[in-house]
Structures are given as C-alpha cells and as structure tokens.
Design an enzyme around this catalytic site. Structure first.
Site, PDB file in Angstrom:
ATOM      1  N   ASN A  73       0.790  -1.234   0.000  1.00 52.06           N
ATOM      2  CA  ASN A  73       0.000   0.000   0.000  1.00 52.06           C
ATOM      3  C   ASN A  73       0.825   1.290   0.000  1.00 52.06           C
ATOM      4  O   ASN A  73       0.326   2.340  -0.401  1.00 52.06           O
ATOM      5  CB  ASN A  73      -1.003  -0.015   1.159  1.00 52.06           C
ATOM      6  CG  ASN A  73      -0.344   0.021   2.502  1.00 52.06           C
ATOM      7  OD1 ASN A  73       0.789  -0.436   2.650  1.00 52.06           O
ATOM      8  ND2 ASN A  73      -1.028   0.557   3.490  1.00 52.06           N
ATOM      9  N   GLU A  96       5.646  -3.811  11.748  1.00 50.40           N
ATOM     10  CA  GLU A  96       4.518  -2.877  11.717  1.00 50.40           C
ATOM     11  C   GLU A  96       3.397  -3.604  10.995  1.00 50.40           C
ATOM     12  O   GLU A  96       3.483  -3.852   9.793  1.00 50.40           O
ATOM     13  CB  GLU A  96       4.900  -1.578  10.997  1.00 50.40           C
ATOM     14  CG  GLU A  96       5.995  -0.770  11.683  1.00 50.40           C
ATOM     15  CD  GLU A  96       5.591  -0.193  13.041  1.00 50.40           C
ATOM     16  OE1 GLU A  96       4.409  -0.260  13.414  1.00 50.40           O
ATOM     17  OE2 GLU A  96       6.487   0.305  13.746  1.00 50.40           O
ATOM     18  N   CYS A 148      -2.943   1.163   6.957  1.00 54.16           N
ATOM     19  CA  CYS A 148      -2.973   0.509   8.277  1.00 54.16           C
ATOM     20  C   CYS A 148      -3.640   1.431   9.284  1.00 54.16           C
ATOM     21  O   CYS A 148      -4.309   0.974  10.212  1.00 54.16           O
ATOM     22  CB  CYS A 148      -1.564   0.156   8.721  1.00 54.16           C
ATOM     23  SG  CYS A 148      -0.459   1.558   8.808  1.00 54.16           S
TER      24      CYS A 148
HETATM   25  P1  NAP Z   1       1.285  -8.942   3.378  1.00 54.96           P
HETATM   26  O1  NAP Z   1       0.471  -9.786   2.499  1.00 54.96           O
HETATM   27  O2  NAP Z   1       1.564  -9.414   4.761  1.00 54.96           O
HETATM   28  O3  NAP Z   1       2.666  -8.683   2.600  1.00 54.96           O
HETATM   29  C1  NAP Z   1       3.669  -7.883   3.152  1.00 54.96           C
HETATM   30  C2  NAP Z   1       5.019  -8.297   2.584  1.00 54.96           C
HETATM   31  O4  NAP Z   1       5.348  -9.604   3.040  1.00 54.96           O
HETATM   32  C3  NAP Z   1       5.031  -8.381   1.063  1.00 54.96           C
HETATM   33  O5  NAP Z   1       6.292  -7.951   0.604  1.00 54.96           O
HETATM   34  C4  NAP Z   1       4.854  -9.851   0.809  1.00 54.96           C
HETATM   35  O6  NAP Z   1       5.303 -10.277  -0.457  1.00 54.96           O
HETATM   36  C5  NAP Z   1       5.719 -10.406   1.922  1.00 54.96           C
HETATM   37  N1  NAP Z   1       5.487 -11.807   2.237  1.00 54.96           N
HETATM   38  C6  NAP Z   1       4.449 -12.608   1.907  1.00 54.96           C
HETATM   39  N2  NAP Z   1       4.638 -13.842   2.409  1.00 54.96           N
HETATM   40  C7  NAP Z   1       5.819 -13.816   3.074  1.00 54.96           C
HETATM   41  C8  NAP Z   1       6.552 -14.776   3.831  1.00 54.96           C
HETATM   42  N3  NAP Z   1       6.121 -16.026   4.009  1.00 54.96           N
HETATM   43  N4  NAP Z   1       7.709 -14.393   4.384  1.00 54.96           N
HETATM   44  C9  NAP Z   1       8.171 -13.133   4.227  1.00 54.96           C
HETATM   45  N5  NAP Z   1       7.516 -12.191   3.537  1.00 54.96           N
HETATM   46  C10 NAP Z   1       6.363 -12.529   2.965  1.00 54.96           C
HETATM   47  O7  NAP Z   1       0.647  -7.470   3.525  1.00 54.96           O
HETATM   48  P2  NAP Z   1       0.107  -6.522   2.375  1.00 54.96           P
HETATM   49  O8  NAP Z   1      -1.164  -7.115   1.851  1.00 54.96           O
HETATM   50  O9  NAP Z   1       1.178  -6.178   1.417  1.00 54.96           O
HETATM   51  O10 NAP Z   1      -0.231  -5.201   3.200  1.00 54.96           O
HETATM   52  C11 NAP Z   1      -1.430  -5.016   3.871  1.00 54.96           C
HETATM   53  C12 NAP Z   1      -1.290  -5.260   5.352  1.00 54.96           C
HETATM   54  O11 NAP Z   1      -0.177  -4.549   5.845  1.00 54.96           O
HETATM   55  C13 NAP Z   1      -2.480  -4.763   6.162  1.00 54.96           C
HETATM   56  O12 NAP Z   1      -2.764  -5.677   7.179  1.00 54.96           O
HETATM   57  C14 NAP Z   1      -1.980  -3.458   6.767  1.00 54.96           C
HETATM   58  O13 NAP Z   1      -2.635  -3.066   7.927  1.00 54.96           O
HETATM   59  C15 NAP Z   1      -0.557  -3.777   6.985  1.00 54.96           C
HETATM   60  N6  NAP Z   1       0.246  -2.560   7.026  1.00 54.96           N
HETATM   61  C16 NAP Z   1       0.697  -2.126   8.227  1.00 54.96           C
HETATM   62  C17 NAP Z   1       1.418  -0.954   8.318  1.00 54.96           C
HETATM   63  C18 NAP Z   1       1.937  -0.448   9.639  1.00 54.96           C
HETATM   64  O14 NAP Z   1       2.821   0.380   9.607  1.00 54.96           O
HETATM   65  N7  NAP Z   1       1.436  -0.886  10.760  1.00 54.96           N
HETATM   66  C19 NAP Z   1       1.690  -0.226   7.169  1.00 54.96           C
HETATM   67  C20 NAP Z   1       1.207  -0.696   5.946  1.00 54.96           C
HETATM   68  C21 NAP Z   1       0.487  -1.869   5.893  1.00 54.96           C
HETATM   69  P3  NAP Z   1       4.242 -10.667  -1.608  1.00 54.96           P
HETATM   70  O15 NAP Z   1       3.462  -9.444  -1.909  1.00 54.96           O
HETATM   71  O16 NAP Z   1       5.121 -11.123  -2.709  1.00 54.96           O
HETATM   72  O17 NAP Z   1       3.381 -11.760  -1.047  1.00 54.96           O
HETATM   73  O1  G3H Z   2      -0.570   1.856   5.876  1.00 53.98           O
HETATM   74  C1  G3H Z   2       0.133   2.170   6.817  1.00 53.98           C
HETATM   75  C2  G3H Z   2       0.920   3.389   6.819  1.00 53.98           C
HETATM   76  O2  G3H Z   2       1.990   3.310   7.725  1.00 53.98           O
HETATM   77  C3  G3H Z   2       0.031   4.554   7.131  1.00 53.98           C
HETATM   78  O3  G3H Z   2       0.644   5.735   6.855  1.00 53.98           O
HETATM   79  O4  G3H Z   2      -0.927   7.165   8.156  1.00 53.98           O
HETATM   80  O5  G3H Z   2       0.685   8.163   6.554  1.00 53.98           O
HETATM   81  O6  G3H Z   2      -1.268   6.859   5.716  1.00 53.98           O
HETATM   82  P1  G3H Z   2      -0.261   7.059   6.825  1.00 53.98           P
END
Ligand code: NAP
Ligand code: G3H
Length: 471
Positions: A151, A247, A281
């Site tokens: 994202n 995160e 997030c």
């Molecule tokens: P995701 O599916 O968990 O993927 C995150 C990263 O992990 C991607 O690079 C993904 O690669 C990789 N990945 C997948 N399987 C893996 C494994 N087995 N081992 C190591 N890495 C692996 O998350 P997303 O869909 O990209 O992002 C959405 C989520 O992220 C939401 O839950 C959101 O809340 C959270 N998020 C949190 C924050 C925060 O700062 N708290 C910020 C942004 C997003 P692939 O894409 O190739 O599978």
């Molecule tokens: O999606 C998660 C990001 O850390 C949120 O950043 O609050 O600047 O949109 P933001």
C-alpha cells in the site's frame, strides 16, 4: 510493458524467469520483474554480508553524500516513479506523487537526524566502580532485511532502507509483489548513482514462494517488516534471534463524543476512513459514536461519502479499485455478514469487480465481523454507544493496538479518555496517521513490535557498542 530486474551486487539479474505484476485498475498485466531462484537470493545475502564492514567504515558524512546522489535521482525521476506506483497499486496519480515527495522529505530528514545520533558518554562512579569512563556509540547491526507492503510500496520501503544504509548496514530489500515494479525500477537508479557494490540488493519474487528462503537466511541481523498480522506473526514464530521491527495491521477506532462540532470534524473521519480506498494501516476502521449524536453524524457522513469520486487512478478519483478481486471478495464478505446480522447499509455496497463504492454501515454490533476485522477497503462501520466507558471497552477489546482517535471539544475529557485507550498512539481531533514521520510510530498487541519513525528507525538499525576506559 514495463520490465525491471532484481539487483544483486549492482548487477541486474536476468535469469529468464519473470513474475507478472497486475494493474488493479485495468486488470491487465502492468509489467514484469525477475523471479529469483533460491540460489540467487542466497547470493544477495552473502554479498550484503561481504560488503557490510567496508561500508560501515566509510565516514557517516561520506555515506550521506554517496546516498545523496541516489536521493537526487529519485527526485529527478519522481513523476515516472509516481506513474509506476499508480499503475501497479491503483493509487491515484496525485497521491502516488505525494508518496514519492514524502519519501524524499523523509530521506532528507534522515540524513540530518543521523548526524544527531550521538554516543553516550558516562563516568562510572559507585556500584563498585571508580575511575571509569564509558563511551557507548551506536554501530550498525549488519545485514538488514527490509520487507515492504503493497500500500506504500515506495515510502515504506525507503523509510527502512535509508536509515539502515545511513547507519552503515547493508540491505536486502524484498518489495511486495504489487509494488515490485517500483521496487525493481530502483535497480537502475542504484547503478546510476554509483552506490558501492553489494550495499543495497533488491530481491523480487512472490512472498509465498520465496518468503521462507528470505527470512531464514543465516546472514540476517535484523528484519524490518511491514505487512499483515498473518505474515508478521509467521516471522515472529520462526523463533530466530534476529532483531525484529514489525509494523502490522490495525482496527483503529474513532471515538466521537457528544459535544463534538460534527460539521467541523466529519472530513477527518471521511479522509481517515476512505483515503486510498481504506487501504491504510492507520485508516479509521470503526466509528464508536455517542448515541445522542449518532443520527446527525451518520447523515453528515452519508452526504459527504456520496460526493466522493469513484473511478480510475489516472483520473485522480478518490476511491479507486482495491488491490485485487480476492481482497474485494473479503471486504464484500464483511459487508454481507453485517447486513445479514441486522446492520443498516446507509450508502455504498455497490461493486464492479474490484472497484468498490464507499460503504457506510450503521448499527453495527459486537457480533458482526466488521466490528473487529480489518477490511483494508472502503468500508466504515458505525457502532452506537451510550457511555465513554463502553466506548473505551470496545476500543480496547481488540487484537489490534495501532492508533485511535478521540473527537471531543472538551480537552480534559479528551485527554482522560485518550489515556485509557491501549494503542501505540491516540490522536485528539484528527484521524489516525503515521506522520509527521519524525514522530515515533508503533503498534502494540497484534499491531506490531518495535518502533518506526525517523529517529527511532535510525536507532533500531543500530546497537550500542561500549568502550570502557579505566584510569
Ligand atoms: P502482506 O500480504 O503481509 O505482505 C507484506 C510483505 O510480506 C510483502 O512484501 C509480501 O510479499 C511479503 N510476504 C508474503 N509472504 C511472506 C513470507 N512467508 N515471508 C516473508 N515475507 C512474505 O501485507 P500486504 O497485503 O502487502 O499489506 C497489507 C497489510 O499490511 C495490512 O494488514 C496493513 O494493515 C498492513 N500494514 C501495516 C502498516 C503499519 O505500519 N502498521 C503499514 C502498511 C500496511 P508478496 O506481496 O510477494 O506476497
Ligand atoms: O498503511 C500504513 C501506513 O503506515 C500509514 O501511513 O498514516 O501516513 O497513511 P499514513
């Protein structure tokens, strides 16, 4: 069609195997990146290890001036970078460009802040010690694995990579599949900038195929991961002794108290909930509103939601398609579950493939999935509640603990309410948000471990090294 290569030791890797990246807006292929083999991934870690010591020995100011060439290339290419982001994650063009500009600002601030990471100097007196001086410097951890989510494919990548490199670590970077085009586009800029060989390696491939190979490599000293709770917990449970910053997801509540000037603050809730179609997030993922003002709030929100533009990222629509149809199915499931259990759909609940209209669901109750689960889509549940105590209970009865907002005119009530909410941060009268990026950013419970933010990232990418002088 775009085609970019992975990067190992400043060499573009072309092994003839490709991973296709979809454009979520057109549902056509946007481009392809190298699909690395296990052997190539292991090589990325070994070159990162071999180049680390010499990179750490470059003086801080020289490291910064070397990295500044790379930063300047990002600046020169910012429109193209924004275009790629927009094509592969359907973020509108305006927000994609803001993401790149925000990243440049983070890089500039990081360069300045790194100069202020001073050693700690202590005199040892008492506790059995005398005539001792201790100097505790921050030194690089070694090899950092940076994994970013889809994202903020650019911003959340470089919020890890730059502090790691500035402090003398070397980096292996794994972008999300949706986000790999912009990730691998960087390969050419690394070469053009003339960064020293092996300090910044870009490994591409599908997470479910190469994730375990990447995260279990013995050369890793630290993993900085942003993504879902599922994958984050998988990394946590691998039980390695590697340092972790995670995160993860959130279910940020906005508590709306009965004295609020609703007209003044409704836009904060709307932007918080629906910005980038709710795929943040820190999105507002539930509104907990005092019953007395609930009708009025729902009416105001409905009017504002109905004026949001829905369409394609190239046209700068506010609501754009979510990342893929699988995600849209999941989001739809949450809406259907709430509707079947008696919630009222106020507006939205319309869908064309992965383009979902902004949806407002009223009278959500605790037995509904949307009260607790993270949709990561343009859906906002409203729960009507009688007392502040009950609001705080529902806010805290969550697996997540990223951020929360308290909307309230009376500052004493706002502060005393905020104090009782168990999240990394509570925002008074604004939507949850990571920025400004100089602030510490953290989640508790399932929302993560460790802290990001410019200074905190510089610190987390280093450890103390003590030198004790006896005289
Ligand atoms: P995701 O599916 O968990 O993927 C995150 C990263 O992990 C991607 O690079 C993904 O690669 C990789 N990945 C997948 N399987 C893996 C494994 N087995 N081992 C190591 N890495 C692996 O998350 P997303 O869909 O990209 O992002 C959405 C989520 O992220 C939401 O839950 C959101 O809340 C959270 N998020 C949190 C924050 C925060 O700062 N708290 C910020 C942004 C997003 P692939 O894409 O190739 O599978
Ligand atoms: O999606 C998660 C990001 O850390 C949120 O950043 O609050 O600047 O949109 P933001």
């Amino acid at each position: 069609m775009r085609q970019y290569n992975a990067l190992i030791n400043n060499e573009l890797i072309d092994n003839g195997q490709w991973l296709e990246i979809m454009n979520p807006a057109t549902l056509n292929v946007a481009g392809k990146v190298t699909a690395l083999t296990a052997e190539e991934i292991n090589k990325a870690f070994s070159v990162a290890r071999n180049s680390q010591q010499s990179w750490e020995e470059v003086l801080l100011l020289d490291r910064i001036s070397i990295l500044r060439k790379f930063r300047d290339l990002i600046d020169e290419n910012k429109n193209e970078i924004a275009q790629i982001i927009s094509e592969e994650i359907a973020k509108n063009l305006k927000e994609s460009l803001s993401e790149v500009i925000r990243t440049i600002e983070i890089i500039d601030y990081t360069f300045e802040e790194a100069k202020r990471i001073e050693p700690l100097a202590l005199t040892g007196e008492g506790m059995g010690a005398k005539n001792k001086i201790g100097i505790f410097s921050r030194v690089a951890k070694g090899v950092v694995l940076a994994i970013s989510p889809f994202n903020y494919p650019f911003n959340l990548a470089f919020a890890k990579i730059i502090p790691a490199l500035v402090m003398g670590n070397t980096v292996v970077f794994k972008p999300a599949t949706a986000g790999s085009l912009v990730g691998a586009y960087m390969s050419n800029l690394v070469i053009q900038a003339g960064l020293p060989k092996g300090i910044f390696n870009i490994v591409t491939g599908r997470g479910r195929e190469i994730g375990d190979i990447i995260t279990s490599n013995p050369e890793i000293d630290m993993i900085s991961f942003t993504g879902s709770v599922g994958i984050g917990n998988q990394i946590r449970k691998m039980g390695s002794t590697t340092d972790l910053v995670l995160e993860l997801g959130g279910k940020d509540p906005a508590l709306v108290l009965d004295d609020l000037n609703l007209e003044k603050y409704a836009d904060e809730i709307i932007n918080g909930a629906y910005g980038y179609s709710g795929q943040r997030c820190t999105a507002v993922k539930r509104v907990l509103v005092n019953n007395k003002i609930a009708d009025k709030l729902v009416l105001i929100l409905k009017t504002k939601i109905n004026s949001l533009s829905v369409g394609m990222p190239k046209d700068n629509a506010f609501i754009t398609p979510v990342i893929d149809e699988k995600s849209a199915d999941f989001i739809q499931g949450l809406i259907d579950d709430a509707k079947n259990k008696g919630a009222e759909i106020i507006t939205g609940n319309k869908r064309e493939k992965n383009l979902m209209w902004p949806t407002l669901i009223d009278k959500v109750t605790i037995d509904m999935k949307v009260a607790w689960e993270e949709p990561f889509g343009p859906v906002l549940p409203v729960m009507r509640i009688d007392s502040i105590d009950e609001m705080i209970k529902i806010a805290n009865d969550s697996q997540f603990g990223l951020q929360a907002s308290v909307f309230c005119q009376d500052i004493s009530i706002a502060l005393s309410t905020a104090k009782r909410i168990k999240t990394g941060t509570v925002n008074i009268n604004s939507r949850p948000q990571r920025g400004p990026d100089s602030f510490p950013f953290l989640g508790i419970k399932d929302s993560g471990e460790g802290v990001q933010g410019i200074r905190e990232s510089l610190l987390s990418m280093t450890r103390y090294q003590g030198l004790v002088i006896n005289y």
